[in-house]
Structure formats: structure tokens, C-alpha cells
Design an enzyme around this catalytic site. Sequence first.
Site, mmCIF file in Angstrom:
data_model
loop_
_atom_site.group_PDB
_atom_site.id
_atom_site.type_symbol
_atom_site.label_atom_id
_atom_site.label_comp_id
_atom_site.label_asym_id
_atom_site.label_seq_id
_atom_site.Cartn_x
_atom_site.Cartn_y
_atom_site.Cartn_z
ATOM 1 N N HIS A 1 -2.723 -1.081 -3.404
ATOM 2 C CA HIS A 1 -3.880 -0.204 -3.218
ATOM 3 C C HIS A 1 -3.735 1.037 -4.097
ATOM 4 C CE1 HIS A 1 -4.353 -1.972 1.104
ATOM 5 N NE2 HIS A 1 -4.858 -2.776 0.181
ATOM 6 N N ASP B 1 -4.373 -4.615 5.981
ATOM 7 C CA ASP B 1 -4.802 -5.486 4.895
ATOM 8 C C ASP B 1 -3.689 -6.460 4.530
ATOM 9 O OD1 ASP B 1 -6.502 -6.479 2.903
ATOM 10 O OD2 ASP B 1 -5.703 -5.104 1.391
ATOM 11 N N MET C 1 0.095 1.237 4.829
ATOM 12 C CA MET C 1 -0.693 1.666 5.975
ATOM 13 C C MET C 1 -1.816 0.681 6.230
ATOM 14 S SD MET C 1 -2.780 5.294 6.203
ATOM 15 C CE MET C 1 -3.645 4.959 4.667
ATOM 16 N N SER D 1 0.860 -1.187 0.000
ATOM 17 C CA SER D 1 0.000 0.000 0.000
ATOM 18 C C SER D 1 0.896 1.237 0.000
ATOM 19 C CB SER D 1 -0.955 -0.027 1.198
ATOM 20 O OG SER D 1 -1.870 1.049 1.146
ATOM 21 N N THR D 2 0.824 2.076 1.031
ATOM 22 C CA THR D 2 1.590 3.322 1.054
ATOM 23 C C THR D 2 3.084 3.055 0.887
ATOM 24 O OG1 THR D 2 -0.033 4.091 2.672
ATOM 25 C CG2 THR D 2 1.919 5.464 2.337
#
Length: 358
Positions: free
Chosen positions: A205, A301, A298, A179-180
Site C-alpha cells: 500500500h 486487506d 494495518m 502495508s504499514t
Amino acid sequence: MKTRVLVVDDSALMRGLLSAMINAVPDLEVIGAAQDAQTAREMIKNLNPDVLTLDVNMPGMDGLEFLERLMRLRPMPVVMVSSYTSATSETTLKALELGAVDFIGKPRTDAGQSVEQYAEELTDKIRAARGARVRGRFSSRSGVEASVPLQRNASTMASSPSVGITSSAGGKIIFLGASTGGTEAIKEFLLGIPANCPPILIVQHMPETFTASFARRLDGLCAPRVIESQGNERVEAGTVYIAPGHSHLLIRRGAGGLLTELSASAPVNRHRPSVDVLFDSAAQVLGRQAIGVILTGMGKDGAQGMLRMRQSGARTFGQDEASCVVYGMPREAFLIGAVEEQCALDDMARRVIAVAAR
């Protein structure tokens, strides 16, 4: 202590809207709003913000040029704010390459997302940016540096073990979530992967207007073939499948072997695509034939899905804290015992390929 935010956007309406959303939560505070790069530069000097939200398209010096100078002279956490268009997606990916921590689209009335949901996503990203590890970047916008990763990958291919795995012969398949900070982490991981690698399925994401551009960018830099999955593709060695931003990505068995599958079912952990959905399918369909990798991001998940992968016999790897932009997803997976081995990002590809080759 509140996180102090500087909002940079050429639209007075957008500056007001973003400021109101940020100031509505108790732990964040807008300390200034700038309409252009020149004003922003002076405000950064005088106000010393913790986090910057930066518009991609601005008159005069655009957001990308300003970011490039900022990350060279005064690296700080930056969240890009961009419109959801194909052209803007290319620019935003360049911004992440230059060192921006994350990005968010501008609020849209047609996006099926409420103002409250958008505000929650915006403030979550600002909080994550505050704690992110920011590294100044010295890349140029000319694209000349793109030749460097290709040269690096050629040497990696020469020294990497020959994998020689096909999806129909019981070989390993790699499943990766991020993600991030993930766009650059995935790129670095794939630069260490040889052309004859096992199939790799990836969830990052990202909005649906960005994933095709992301796949094209990786395909031009990395030795394996990289595509945005369309669903029902045969899972083949030497190919990387990126989940499209509108659907979950899974793996399933079909008459012709292993196939990709897309699902528009409800978001999981507030995400679609979700890493948990991908990892769950790996655990159910492949068991010990799978390898799980969770990179910077972040939230949580992927943690439970990776645990189910490990319980099914899969090998699992998590990025270590020191090399993460945001040590969120790998941390959650590590804490529940889902991660078998933690690795620095620059060693991850070597370790994963070594396991796949056994």
C-alpha cells in the site's frame, strides 16, 4: 485513554489543519505543535507524546536528520507527513528505513480525496502507530550501509536452494502483500531471496509517486531484478514485480504464457492496489502453483484473498506477531484460517524458497 500526539511542521497552516483533524476524533489529542526540530525536541522532553507527526522538509534541521537522532536517542512512533513528489518519495523511504512507522501525504485539492477521507486516513495511521513495535535505527544518510545488504544477500544466495523455476514450466510463483511497516519488511524478505528465484508479485500500500522509487531502491539492494510493473509483462523467474500505486496488480494467462495485468477498477478494502485483488487472481489462475505471503500491515486487506488461495491449493505464509510492526493484516488472515504457517520475518524467505524448490 487518549493517544497524545505532537504535530511537527514548519507551516502554521498545516499545523492547524492537522491538529484540527486529530482533535476531531475522541480517542486522539494534540498536546502540542512545533514549527521546527529544536522546539519539537523540547516538547518531546516536556510533554512525552505517544505519537509524533513529522514534516519531511523543514528549515534548519530537516525531518530526516531529526528522525535519525530521535530514533537513536529516544525511539518513538513517528508518522511522516510529506508532499507527493518523486524527490520527497526518496526521502520518505529513507525515513521508513530509519524507523518511522508510516507516512501520509499532505492534503491536496487535486488528489480526488475529500478532507474527511484524508482525516480518516491520518487518524487511522496515528492509531496504528501508537500500537506499533518501534525499533531504533542506526543507519546513516550517506548510503554507505547499502553495501551491507548486498554482502548479506551474496551469502544467502550461496546457501539457498537452487530454485531453477520458470513461469512457463509449471513452477511456483510467489504473491506477497504488505502495508504499514511493509517497505522495510519487503526489503528484508527480498534480501534473503536468491537471484534465480521464482517470479514474485508484490502489493505494498503506497501512493503512485512512491512505487517507482521503492522498486528502484529494492533493485539496487537485492539479488533478483525488481521493477514497477507496467502491465502485460511476461512473468519470469528472477524478477520481482511491484504494483504501481495507481492500479491493482493481477496475473493472467496469455498467448505467451503468464502475464501481469493492471486494473484501475474501484479500490478494494479502501486500497488500490489491493492485496485481495492480487491474491484472488493467484487463486483463480494458478491454484496450487501459487505461494501466498502476507506481511506486516494495518487492516484486513489480503485476508480473504489468501483464504481463497489456500482453498485453491496454494501454500500460504503469514508474518508472526513478534516480528510485525503492525500485526493487523497477518492477524486477520490467521484468524480465518488463511495462513498455513506463521514465520518470523527473518526466517520467511528461507521457508518460502524451500517450499518453492520442492
